[in-house]
Design a protein around this motif. Structure first.
Motif, PDB file in Angstrom:
ATOM      1  N   SER A 164       0.820  -1.212   0.000  1.00 21.00           N
ATOM      2  CA  SER A 164       0.000   0.000   0.000  1.00 21.00           C
ATOM      3  C   SER A 164       0.851   1.257   0.000  1.00 21.00           C
ATOM      4  CB  SER A 164      -0.932   0.007   1.221  1.00 21.00           C
ATOM      5  OG  SER A 164      -1.839  -1.066   1.182  1.00 21.00           O
ATOM      6  N   SER A 165       1.994   1.227   0.697  1.00 17.92           N
ATOM      7  CA  SER A 165       2.810   2.434   0.846  1.00 17.92           C
ATOM      8  C   SER A 165       3.947   2.527  -0.159  1.00 17.92           C
ATOM      9  CB  SER A 165       3.374   2.514   2.262  1.00 17.92           C
ATOM     10  OG  SER A 165       4.214   1.405   2.543  1.00 17.92           O
ATOM     11  N   ILE A 172       3.131  -0.780   6.259  1.00 14.19           N
ATOM     12  CA  ILE A 172       3.081   0.552   5.645  1.00 14.19           C
ATOM     13  C   ILE A 172       4.331   1.354   5.996  1.00 14.19           C
ATOM     14  CG2 ILE A 172       1.869   2.765   5.650  1.00 14.19           C
ATOM     15  CD1 ILE A 172      -0.749   1.191   6.037  1.00 14.19           C
ATOM     16  N   TYR A 203       7.468   2.743   3.498  1.00 12.94           N
ATOM     17  CA  TYR A 203       7.965   4.117   3.401  1.00 12.94           C
ATOM     18  C   TYR A 203       9.456   4.210   3.724  1.00 12.94           C
ATOM     19  CZ  TYR A 203       3.415   6.418   2.793  1.00 12.94           C
ATOM     20  OH  TYR A 203       2.214   6.864   2.301  1.00 12.94           O
ATOM     21  N   ASN A 262      -6.800   5.675   2.435  1.00 14.78           N
ATOM     22  CA  ASN A 262      -5.798   5.300   1.445  1.00 14.78           C
ATOM     23  C   ASN A 262      -5.370   6.463   0.567  1.00 14.78           C
ATOM     24  OD1 ASN A 262      -5.009   2.762   2.138  1.00 14.78           O
ATOM     25  ND2 ASN A 262      -6.484   1.710   0.862  1.00 14.78           N
ATOM     26  N   VAL A 321      -2.385   7.093   2.611  1.00 11.51           N
ATOM     27  CA  VAL A 321      -1.352   6.063   2.451  1.00 11.51           C
ATOM     28  C   VAL A 321      -0.708   6.144   1.065  1.00 11.51           C
ATOM     29  CG1 VAL A 321      -0.895   3.584   2.416  1.00 11.51           C
ATOM     30  CG2 VAL A 321      -2.472   4.532   4.107  1.00 11.51           C
ATOM     31  N   TYR A 322      -1.540   6.220   0.017  1.00 13.49           N
ATOM     32  CA  TYR A 322      -1.013   6.222  -1.347  1.00 13.49           C
ATOM     33  C   TYR A 322      -0.305   7.529  -1.701  1.00 13.49           C
ATOM     34  CZ  TYR A 322      -4.175   2.248  -2.291  1.00 13.49           C
ATOM     35  OH  TYR A 322      -4.835   1.047  -2.268  1.00 13.49           O
ATOM     36  N   SER A 333       0.523  10.403   0.462  1.00 13.62           N
ATOM     37  CA  SER A 333       1.109  11.292   1.474  1.00 13.62           C
ATOM     38  C   SER A 333       2.214  12.180   0.904  1.00 13.62           C
ATOM     39  CB  SER A 333       1.645  10.472   2.656  1.00 13.62           C
ATOM     40  OG  SER A 333       0.630  10.191   3.569  1.00 13.62           O
ATOM     41  N   SER A 340       5.863  10.983   5.807  1.00  8.65           N
ATOM     42  CA  SER A 340       4.803   9.998   5.572  1.00  8.65           C
ATOM     43  C   SER A 340       4.941   8.814   6.525  1.00  8.65           C
ATOM     44  CB  SER A 340       4.856   9.517   4.119  1.00  8.65           C
ATOM     45  OG  SER A 340       4.640  10.578   3.215  1.00  8.65           O
ATOM     46  N   GLN A 354       2.354   7.445   9.709  1.00 15.46           N
ATOM     47  CA  GLN A 354       1.933   6.068   9.948  1.00 15.46           C
ATOM     48  C   GLN A 354       2.382   5.557  11.314  1.00 15.46           C
ATOM     49  OE1 GLN A 354      -0.229   4.514   8.097  1.00 15.46           O
ATOM     50  NE2 GLN A 354      -0.283   6.304   6.732  1.00 15.46           N
ATOM     51  N   THR A 396      -4.828   9.768  10.645  1.00  9.06           N
ATOM     52  CA  THR A 396      -4.347   8.396  10.559  1.00  9.06           C
ATOM     53  C   THR A 396      -4.517   7.660  11.881  1.00  9.06           C
ATOM     54  OG1 THR A 396      -2.730   9.112   8.913  1.00  9.06           O
ATOM     55  CG2 THR A 396      -2.351   6.973   9.949  1.00  9.06           C
TER      56      THR A 396
END
Length: 477
Positions: free
Chosen positions: A32-33, A153, A157, A267, A270-271, A273, A292, A296, A360
């Protein structure tokens, strides 16, 4: 007063099952990240337009929908454990294919297949954990999946941030194969769930697994009888069963909850940031990725809080507190973007960062933790896998809408308009949960099935586990 059933610690097997199964969340979170960071460089290499960037990002989610639709069937047919092993192994394969893809078309295909494996996992893992965990600690076990997801996640990152100076997006995507392989070998050591064994007439294996989960003091024969009775009442679950009484109410609840979890915007954070921090005035890629990851980290701290309170406060209070925090965070972000009006000072940038952290943290404490709990708990045994498929398919539809539209909305409406939309959706979600979410703390899975069969009411014979956990004589009313 007998309190042992409420205070007995999980057995070694129960802990192993919970930890091993929920680590599948690491690969879900990582994928996801890492695309958010990789897109900073992938877009340049392939000369992608804004629409093409959103397509690459959301192709995984389209695959996830397909995987979620068929995840319930695969889980019932081949077993919870076997499907999870397959998910981890194919995730490793398609992650490697994503990193090696020579063309945009092959990258999209690899990410679609990657998404299909993830879609299966988000259906099967909550079912596996819910059917393996003792009722007294089932909420905490299910929240562990969100812990693993947020860890994934953050890991995504951090790895992208470390690779940012090289701008090598292929390594960023391909390295996901490593946790996939590790988790594959961990899962191979687990048994399947007692309920799946019973579904396939394997009584001895069901008894042995349940004894290992419950440990001393557990009434294995009573549990087996309850599960068997539920299965005898409902021999085989079909989609048609979910669309008629008595389970239509449960179906409407899980579809609504699943959709609200994603449409409220997590998201997008997440996607994208790095892009949001870019809109706040940050230009250095390493800084954007590092911030980012810090956002999280706040989510991870919130999940641990949820882990501590989910089996004490109950499901509804935790969920409502989390959504309420998201509403406040959206209000703060709308204010920051309105006041900033495209020019951010140090104070506004700090407040914007705090707003993203609050958003978040609120999501991770509420929606992020409870979606897996309700996915695993809501439906009776014969419909549990199909129910999880339905809930998470609705979840992924919301996900694809956010992933495919967020950059366009952010460009056209700006930060204030975008987070105003998310705030309105969060208010609607708060009202939905307040009206429809049941409190399932301490209830056996079979009792929860009876709740829906009774029209959304607990009858006088349910809640034994809940009553046993109260600090008073259970005979007192």
């Amino acid at each position: 007063m007998q309190t042992l059933p409420a205070t007995r610690r999980p057995t070694r097997l129960a802990l192993l099952i919970g930890i091993a199964a929920t680590t599948v969340g690491i690969i879900y979170g990582y994928d996801s990240s890492n695309i958010g960071g990789a897109m900073l460089y992938l877009a340049t290499d392939f000369n992608l337009s804004l629409d093409q960037q959103q397509l690459v990002t959301t192709t995984v989610v389209v695959g996830e929908i397909l995987g979620a639709i068929f995840g319930g069937y695969l889980s019932n047919r081949f077993g919870r454990k076997a499907v999870m092993v397959g998910v981890a192994a194919t995730f490793a394969l398609f992650s490697l294919a994503s990193g090696l893809a020579p063309t945009l078309e092959l990258l999209i295909l690899a990410r679609f297949l990657l998404g299909a494996t993830i879609g299966v996992s988000v259906v099967v893992v909550p079912v596996f954990v819910a059917e393996s965990a003792p009722a007294r600690s089932r909420g905490a076990f299910l929240v562990m999946y969100q812990v693993a997801t947020v860890i994934g996640i953050i890991l995504g990152y951090l790895i992208v941030m470390a690779l940012a100076p090289s701008e090598n997006w292929r390594w960023m995507l391909g390295l996901a194969a490593i946790p996939g392989l590790v988790i594959t070998f961990v899962l191979l050591k687990l048994p399947d769930t007692p309920r799946w064994y019973l579904l396939h007439g394997r009584l001895d294996e069901a008894r042995a697994t349940l004894a290992g989960i419950e440990g001393e003091g557990g009434d294995v024969e009573r549990e087996l009888a309850l599960i068997q009775d539920s299965m005898n009442t409902h021999k085989k679950g079909t989609w048609r069963d979910m669309l008629r009484r008595p389970f239509l109410r449960a179906t409407l609840f899980i579809v609504g909850l699943g959709f609200f979890v994603q449409i409220t915007g997590i998201n997008a954070i997440v996607y994208y940031s790095p892009r949001i921090f870019e809109a706040m005035g940050f230009t250095d890629d390493v800084t954007k990725l590092g911030l980012s990851a810090l956002v999280q980290a706040a989510g991870l701290a919130a999940v641990f809080l949820a882990l501590a309170f989910i089996d004490r406060l109950g499901r509804r209070p935790v969920l409502l507190i989390g959504i309420g925090t998201m509403i406040l965070a959206n209000a703060l972000l709308v204010t920051v973007f309105l006041v900033g009006n495209g020019t951010f000072t140090g104070a506004l940038t700090t407040l914007g960062f705090i707003g993203l952290m609050l958003f978040t943290a609120g999501f991770s404490f509420g929606f992020g933790s409870l979606v897996w709990v309700y996915a695993g708990e809501t439906m009776p045994t014969h419909l549990r896998s199909l129910g999880a498929s339905t809930m998470l398919s609705a979840n992924l539809v919301g996900n694809i809408l956010v992933g495919s539209l967020f950059l366009t909305v952010l460009t056209r409406l700006g930060g204030s308009g975008t987070f105003l939309c998310f705030g309105i959706l969060a208010l609607a979600a708060f009202g939905f949960v307040l009206r429809f979410a049941p409190e399932t703390k301490g209830r056996d899975l079979e009792e929860i099935g009876q709740f829906w069969a009774a029209g959304g009411r607990w009858n006088d014979t349910t809640g034994a586990a809940e009553k046993a956990s109260q600090p008073r004589d259970s005979a007192q009313r």
